[in-house]
Write an enzyme that holds these catalytic residues in place. Structure first.
Site, PDB file in Angstrom:
ATOM      1  N   GLU A  55       3.637 -10.780  12.997  1.00 33.26           N
ATOM      2  CA  GLU A  55       2.824 -11.298  14.091  1.00 33.26           C
ATOM      3  C   GLU A  55       2.830 -12.825  14.109  1.00 33.26           C
ATOM      4  O   GLU A  55       2.802 -13.444  15.171  1.00 33.26           O
ATOM      5  CB  GLU A  55       1.384 -10.781  13.949  1.00 33.26           C
ATOM      6  CG  GLU A  55       0.523 -11.056  15.162  1.00 33.26           C
ATOM      7  CD  GLU A  55      -0.845 -10.421  15.056  1.00 33.26           C
ATOM      8  OE1 GLU A  55      -1.540 -10.393  16.077  1.00 33.26           O
ATOM      9  OE2 GLU A  55      -1.218  -9.963  13.955  1.00 33.26           O
ATOM     10  N   ARG A  83       0.803  -1.225   0.000  1.00 33.24           N
ATOM     11  CA  ARG A  83       0.000   0.000   0.000  1.00 33.24           C
ATOM     12  C   ARG A  83       0.833   1.272   0.000  1.00 33.24           C
ATOM     13  O   ARG A  83       0.311   2.345  -0.283  1.00 33.24           O
ATOM     14  CB  ARG A  83      -1.001  -0.033   1.158  1.00 33.24           C
ATOM     15  CG  ARG A  83      -2.092  -1.081   0.924  1.00 33.24           C
ATOM     16  CD  ARG A  83      -3.150  -1.041   2.019  1.00 33.24           C
ATOM     17  NE  ARG A  83      -4.218  -1.973   1.721  1.00 33.24           N
ATOM     18  CZ  ARG A  83      -4.255  -3.246   2.097  1.00 33.24           C
ATOM     19  NH1 ARG A  83      -3.235  -3.737   2.786  1.00 33.24           N
ATOM     20  NH2 ARG A  83      -5.268  -4.026   1.797  1.00 33.24           N
TER      21      ARG A  83
END
Length: 211
Positions: A125, A88
């Site tokens: 994560e 992005r």
């Protein structure tokens, strides 16, 4: 730097505040997505509307030019390179670079760039990943800002900053549209951090997995 709308340091603060209000109001929110208890904030409406897209780039341009104004003596430029993170950061990084009169350099996942590259691993994560940058993308001493849509845990942004430093670039700042404040990702970054729009408290999530 941009020449179509010069930055007036005395007036830019008011314009930036209005732009922020407009941009924040255009974000779409999706409760309980992608899972229960998460508020997903969608920045894509900022790109589907040309007026909003222009407002986003203008807001970022004001911030950068007031924070790092071009000099009157060599080497003149305030910012030489805008680095955008996959994926992005590619949405607005090139447009911002064009406005600033700077180059754009992409940071990509390992194996996606041709030629000789430099590589940094980072922890996500749910595991480990790697970022790469072409070895000749940044010259020693060039002034660099790193941009992405959101900062969460800060791992991917920190990796991009390491790549900039490996090539001898001067890392001026990290710039994000949104921030998940409660994850304290900015504490991992070795340069100033600017978030255009206000961050979320615990329980909210921006876009994509926590990076």
């Amino acid at each position: 730097m941009s020449t179509d709308s010069p930055i007036d340091l005395g007036e830019s603060g008011g314009e930036l505040a209005l732009l922020k209000t407009t941009l924040r109001g255009a974000l779409r929110q999706y409760p309980n997505f992608p899972s229960s208890g998460i508020l997903f904030e969608d920045i894509l409406p900022l790109f589907s509307n040309p007026t909003l897209h222009d407002s986003l780039i203008r807001a970022l341009e004001i911030h950068v030019l007031t924070s790092f104004p071009p000099a009157l003596t060599p080497p003149f430029s305030g910012v030489d390179v805008v680095v955008g993170l996959e994926a992005r950061g590619f949405l607005f990084g090139p447009s911002l670079a064009l406005k600033l009169g700077a180059g754009f350099v992409p940071v990509r996942k390992a194996g996606k760039l041709p030629g000789e590259t430099v590589k940094v691993k980072y922890v996500k994560e749910y595991g480990e990943d790697s970022f790469e940058m072409q070895k000749d993308a940044i010259k020693a001493g060039q002034k660099v800002i790193v941009v992405d849509d959101i900062i969460a845990t800060g791992g991917s942004a920190a990796a991009a900053g390491e790549l900039v430093k490996m090539l001898g670039g001067q890392l001026l700042e990290y710039i994000f549209i949104l921030e998940l404040d409660f994850l304290k990702g900015r504490e991992k970054l070795g340069a100033p951090v600017y978030t255009l729009l206000s961050g979320q408290e615990e329980g909210g999530l921006g876009i994509g997995e926590r990076r």
